[in-house]
Design a protein around this motif. Structure first.
Motif, PDB file in Angstrom:
ATOM      1  N   LYS A  62       0.841  -1.204   0.000  1.00  0.00           N
ATOM      2  CA  LYS A  62       0.000   0.000   0.000  1.00  0.00           C
ATOM      3  C   LYS A  62       0.874   1.252   0.000  1.00  0.00           C
ATOM      4  O   LYS A  62       1.828   1.357   0.757  1.00  0.00           O
ATOM      5  CB  LYS A  62      -0.912   0.003   1.224  1.00  0.00           C
ATOM      6  N   GLY A  63       0.540   2.193  -0.868  1.00  0.00           N
ATOM      7  CA  GLY A  63       1.315   3.418  -0.983  1.00  0.00           C
ATOM      8  C   GLY A  63       2.441   3.328  -1.992  1.00  0.00           C
ATOM      9  O   GLY A  63       3.064   4.341  -2.315  1.00  0.00           O
ATOM     10  N   LEU A  64       2.710   2.116  -2.497  1.00  0.00           N
ATOM     11  CA  LEU A  64       3.773   1.916  -3.477  1.00  0.00           C
ATOM     12  C   LEU A  64       3.183   1.771  -4.876  1.00  0.00           C
ATOM     13  O   LEU A  64       1.974   1.609  -5.052  1.00  0.00           O
ATOM     14  CB  LEU A  64       4.592   0.670  -3.128  1.00  0.00           C
ATOM     15  N   GLU A  65       4.048   1.801  -5.886  1.00  0.00           N
ATOM     16  CA  GLU A  65       3.606   1.595  -7.264  1.00  0.00           C
ATOM     17  C   GLU A  65       4.687   0.841  -8.027  1.00  0.00           C
ATOM     18  O   GLU A  65       5.871   0.944  -7.718  1.00  0.00           O
ATOM     19  CB  GLU A  65       3.302   2.930  -7.943  1.00  0.00           C
ATOM     20  N   VAL A  92      -6.884  -1.949  -3.841  1.00  0.00           N
ATOM     21  CA  VAL A  92      -5.549  -1.429  -3.531  1.00  0.00           C
ATOM     22  C   VAL A  92      -4.484  -2.198  -4.311  1.00  0.00           C
ATOM     23  O   VAL A  92      -3.560  -1.603  -4.885  1.00  0.00           O
ATOM     24  CB  VAL A  92      -5.274  -1.493  -2.016  1.00  0.00           C
ATOM     25  N   GLY A  93      -4.622  -3.531  -4.339  1.00  0.00           N
ATOM     26  CA  GLY A  93      -3.646  -4.340  -5.064  1.00  0.00           C
ATOM     27  C   GLY A  93      -3.625  -4.038  -6.549  1.00  0.00           C
ATOM     28  O   GLY A  93      -2.566  -3.836  -7.154  1.00  0.00           O
ATOM     29  N   LEU A  94      -4.796  -3.975  -7.156  1.00  0.00           N
ATOM     30  CA  LEU A  94      -4.894  -3.717  -8.590  1.00  0.00           C
ATOM     31  C   LEU A  94      -4.350  -2.334  -8.953  1.00  0.00           C
ATOM     32  O   LEU A  94      -3.707  -2.157  -9.997  1.00  0.00           O
ATOM     33  CB  LEU A  94      -6.352  -3.828  -9.050  1.00  0.00           C
ATOM     34  N   SER A  95      -4.593  -1.366  -8.095  1.00  0.00           N
ATOM     35  CA  SER A  95      -4.219   0.022  -8.406  1.00  0.00           C
ATOM     36  C   SER A  95      -2.742   0.316  -8.152  1.00  0.00           C
ATOM     37  O   SER A  95      -2.300   1.445  -8.338  1.00  0.00           O
ATOM     38  CB  SER A  95      -5.091   1.003  -7.614  1.00  0.00           C
ATOM     39  N   ARG A  96      -1.949  -0.703  -7.750  1.00  0.00           N
ATOM     40  CA  ARG A  96      -0.501  -0.502  -7.617  1.00  0.00           C
ATOM     41  C   ARG A  96       0.182  -0.501  -8.988  1.00  0.00           C
ATOM     42  O   ARG A  96       1.303  -0.003  -9.120  1.00  0.00           O
ATOM     43  CB  ARG A  96       0.148  -1.619  -6.771  1.00  0.00           C
ATOM     44  N   ALA A  97      -0.458  -1.091 -10.009  1.00  0.00           N
ATOM     45  CA  ALA A  97       0.188  -1.271 -11.316  1.00  0.00           C
ATOM     46  C   ALA A  97       0.166   0.021 -12.134  1.00  0.00           C
ATOM     47  O   ALA A  97      -0.844   0.709 -12.190  1.00  0.00           O
ATOM     48  CB  ALA A  97      -0.508  -2.389 -12.090  1.00  0.00           C
ATOM     49  N   LYS A  98       1.274   0.308 -12.783  1.00  0.00           N
ATOM     50  CA  LYS A  98       1.364   1.493 -13.636  1.00  0.00           C
ATOM     51  C   LYS A  98       1.095   1.147 -15.110  1.00  0.00           C
ATOM     52  O   LYS A  98       0.299   1.794 -15.775  1.00  0.00           O
ATOM     53  CB  LYS A  98       2.754   2.127 -13.506  1.00  0.00           C
ATOM     54  N   ASP A  99       1.788   0.122 -15.626  1.00  0.00           N
ATOM     55  CA  ASP A  99       1.721  -0.175 -17.059  1.00  0.00           C
ATOM     56  C   ASP A  99       1.091  -1.528 -17.383  1.00  0.00           C
ATOM     57  O   ASP A  99       0.373  -1.653 -18.371  1.00  0.00           O
ATOM     58  CB  ASP A  99       3.133  -0.161 -17.675  1.00  0.00           C
ATOM     59  N   ASN A 100       1.403  -2.532 -16.574  1.00  0.00           N
ATOM     60  CA  ASN A 100       0.957  -3.902 -16.868  1.00  0.00           C
ATOM     61  C   ASN A 100       0.357  -4.545 -15.631  1.00  0.00           C
ATOM     62  O   ASN A 100       0.912  -4.442 -14.537  1.00  0.00           O
ATOM     63  CB  ASN A 100       2.142  -4.757 -17.358  1.00  0.00           C
ATOM     64  N   LEU A 101      -0.770  -5.222 -15.815  1.00  0.00           N
ATOM     65  CA  LEU A 101      -1.465  -5.865 -14.707  1.00  0.00           C
ATOM     66  C   LEU A 101      -1.966  -7.233 -15.142  1.00  0.00           C
ATOM     67  O   LEU A 101      -2.681  -7.356 -16.141  1.00  0.00           O
ATOM     68  CB  LEU A 101      -2.648  -5.002 -14.250  1.00  0.00           C
ATOM     69  N   VAL A 102      -1.555  -8.266 -14.394  1.00  0.00           N
ATOM     70  CA  VAL A 102      -2.000  -9.634 -14.662  1.00  0.00           C
ATOM     71  C   VAL A 102      -2.764 -10.118 -13.434  1.00  0.00           C
ATOM     72  O   VAL A 102      -2.237 -10.097 -12.315  1.00  0.00           O
ATOM     73  CB  VAL A 102      -0.808 -10.579 -14.938  1.00  0.00           C
ATOM     74  N   LEU A 103      -4.002 -10.540 -13.632  1.00  0.00           N
ATOM     75  CA  LEU A 103      -4.833 -11.021 -12.526  1.00  0.00           C
ATOM     76  C   LEU A 103      -4.985 -12.531 -12.627  1.00  0.00           C
ATOM     77  O   LEU A 103      -5.457 -13.054 -13.640  1.00  0.00           O
ATOM     78  CB  LEU A 103      -6.207 -10.349 -12.583  1.00  0.00           C
ATOM     79  N   LEU A 104      -4.563 -13.240 -11.569  1.00  0.00           N
ATOM     80  CA  LEU A 104      -4.694 -14.694 -11.525  1.00  0.00           C
ATOM     81  C   LEU A 104      -6.013 -15.040 -10.839  1.00  0.00           C
ATOM     82  O   LEU A 104      -6.256 -14.609  -9.716  1.00  0.00           O
ATOM     83  CB  LEU A 104      -3.530 -15.308 -10.741  1.00  0.00           C
ATOM     84  N   ILE A 105      -6.860 -15.806 -11.535  1.00  0.00           N
ATOM     85  CA  ILE A 105      -8.145 -16.200 -10.966  1.00  0.00           C
ATOM     86  C   ILE A 105      -8.273 -17.720 -11.001  1.00  0.00           C
ATOM     87  O   ILE A 105      -7.581 -18.385 -11.772  1.00  0.00           O
ATOM     88  CB  ILE A 105      -9.335 -15.533 -11.700  1.00  0.00           C
ATOM     89  N   PRO A 106      -9.156 -18.304 -10.172  1.00  0.00           N
ATOM     90  CA  PRO A 106      -9.269 -19.757 -10.104  1.00  0.00           C
ATOM     91  C   PRO A 106      -9.853 -20.346 -11.386  1.00  0.00           C
ATOM     92  O   PRO A 106     -10.780 -19.794 -11.972  1.00  0.00           O
ATOM     93  CB  PRO A 106     -10.223 -20.006  -8.931  1.00  0.00           C
ATOM     94  N   ASP A 107      -9.295 -21.486 -11.781  1.00  0.00           N
ATOM     95  CA  ASP A 107      -9.799 -22.169 -12.975  1.00  0.00           C
ATOM     96  C   ASP A 107     -11.136 -22.854 -12.676  1.00  0.00           C
ATOM     97  O   ASP A 107     -12.041 -22.865 -13.500  1.00  0.00           O
ATOM     98  CB  ASP A 107      -8.775 -23.206 -13.443  1.00  0.00           C
ATOM     99  N   LYS A 108     -11.257 -23.412 -11.456  1.00  0.00           N
ATOM    100  CA  LYS A 108     -12.510 -24.058 -11.048  1.00  0.00           C
ATOM    101  C   LYS A 108     -13.171 -23.174  -9.998  1.00  0.00           C
ATOM    102  O   LYS A 108     -12.563 -22.870  -8.976  1.00  0.00           O
ATOM    103  CB  LYS A 108     -12.240 -25.450 -10.480  1.00  0.00           C
ATOM    104  N   THR A 109     -14.405 -22.814 -10.257  1.00  0.00           N
ATOM    105  CA  THR A 109     -15.060 -21.872  -9.362  1.00  0.00           C
ATOM    106  C   THR A 109     -15.868 -22.556  -8.269  1.00  0.00           C
ATOM    107  O   THR A 109     -16.422 -23.629  -8.462  1.00  0.00           O
ATOM    108  CB  THR A 109     -15.990 -20.929 -10.143  1.00  0.00           C
TER     109      THR A 109
END
Length: 427
Positions: free
Chosen positions: A347-350, A380-397
């Protein structure tokens, strides 16, 4: 140099200001600009101003930025608790505060173990953090008398050995503010600037009220309130105009940090949250940026492939996790320690490139889980990225899981599967 929003704050003579600052909106630079303007106009003197930050790191950074700008060294810049301790040590004669020191977590559990030894059969193997969670709720259910006895012995031990915890500091400071000795403190500090006000708790709010500051500037973002486990709540920030008369609100709504696709992705988890201050986020960087979703299973090592791919593109790529436990999982896979962080520590970083793990390690539904806060943590986690953002989500829900429901917000496939599974359960 300054945007119109920033200039409105910097040039304002309004005494009570609430600055609602979005992620990456240049809030610290704006606060430095406000101090520059005050020094130029000699409106509020530095020696009468206390500047409160949330962490020691933020304190150091604020001091460095003041120094680079050639500002006065007469400001008192510290964390909230450090300010309380400074005042008590220098102005409270009820005890010799110079002898007192902060009780470390390791020492606390060591002493707790000694005090609880006679109650070992009552307590059993319950971890201490769980035993004392929510004001000792679990301990009280086992035995109210045993809980009160422990508290009495623990308090006595702290006094005998000159230790304090943060809550003790706040309690004594509140008491001090009701004494005649506090008058000199209130006359000394007439102006308050407090950063990250969304992480303030109700007791800290009482202290601000009792200090009777003539000028108050609070800066924060209720969308980034993620310290509920410490007792912090966005409520003081949300209700700030109700606590102080004549409040004027200002917005810092331009995100200078992230490219547009990342900004849009970061806003997604906040949509279901109801208690929030509405704000329009403006994009400064018009480039589209990269936002992509990767599906992995709970035991998949595919992450290493994803990591290697992005490490080749950007050696400064950071992997963010919700918990230390999940962080350790990826360290065990072989990721470099300096490039894996929890969201709270980030938090607070980029960072130019962020991989965010939404697969495991998140708080799940059950007693005491605050879904709105979990969604803010994701933001907060998503908004740390400046140029590139990769979100890992579960394959089986698993639709009963909070992390899976949040991942479905980003995936039509997962959303459809969650609805289908819920429908199937009805039959």
């Amino acid at each position: 140099m300054w945007s119109e929003e920033q200039k409105a704050i910097i040039q304002s003579n309004h005494l009570i200001k609430q600055v609602i600052a979005g992620a990456g909106s240049g809030k610290t630079a704006t606060m430095i600009g406000l101090l520059e303007e005050r020094e130029k106009n000699k409106s509020i003197l530095p020696e009468n101003t206390v500047i409160v930050t949330f962490t020691k790191k933020a304190t150091r950074e604020f001091k460095e930025r003041c120094e680079k700008k050639g500002l006065s060294n007469q400001y008192h810049i510290s964390t909230f608790h450090a300010f309380c301790f400074h005042v008590l040590k220098n102005y409270d004669n009820s005890k010799d505060w110079s002898k007192y020191k902060l009780l470390s977590e390791s020492k606390k559990w060591e002493i707790t173990k000694e005090i609880l030894f006679p109650l070992r059969y009552l307590v059993g193997g319950i971890p201490f953090p769980i035993l004392f969670k929510n004001d000792g709720k679990y301990f009280r259910e086992l035995s109210e008398d045993a809980y009160e006895s422990f508290q009495s012995k623990f308090k006595f031990w702290k006094e005998e050995n000159y230790f304090f915890e943060f809550d003790d500091l706040i309690f004594h400071f509140l008491q001090f503010l009701d004494t005649n000795s506090a008058q000199v403190v209130k006359e000394r500090w007439k102006s308050l600037i407090i950063d990250e006000f969304q992480d303030t708790d109700e007791v800290q709010l009482k202290i601000i009220q009792k200090m009777n500051f003539e000028s108050i500037t609070v800066v924060g973002d209720d969308w980034q309130a993620i310290y509920g486990f410490r007792g912090a709540t966005p409520k003081p920030f949300l209700d700030f105009p109700n606590h102080f008369s004549g409040v004027k609100q200002y917005f810092l709504s331009t995100n200078y940090r992230s490219k547009d696709s990342i900004i849009q992705a970061s806003l997604v988890p906040l949509k279901p949250n109801k208690d929030k201050i509405p704000k329009q986020v403006k994009t400064f960087r018009k480039e589209k940026g990269i936002f992509q979703i990767e599906r992995i299973s709970e035991t998949d090592t595919k992450l290493l492939e994803i990591w290697k791919k992005w490490y080749e593109i950007d050696p400064n790529t950071i992997l963010l996790t919700r918990s230390n436990y999940r962080k350790q999982t990826w360290l065990d896979f072989g990721l470099p320690p300096a490039q894996v962080m929890t969201i709270h520590s980030a938090k607070g970083l980029e960072f130019t490139s962020v991989i965010l793990d939404l697969v495991l390690g998140w708080s799940e539904d059950g007693e005491g889980i605050d879904e709105a806060e979990e969604r803010r943590i994701l933001y907060v986690g998503l908004s740390r990225a400046k140029d590139n953002l990769v979100l890992l989500i579960p394959d089986k829900t698993k639709p009963e899981r909070l992390a899976d429901r949040m991942s479905a917000d980003f995936s039509i496939r997962n959303r459809f599967r969650n609805r289908t599974l819920r429908w199937a359960r009805l039959w």
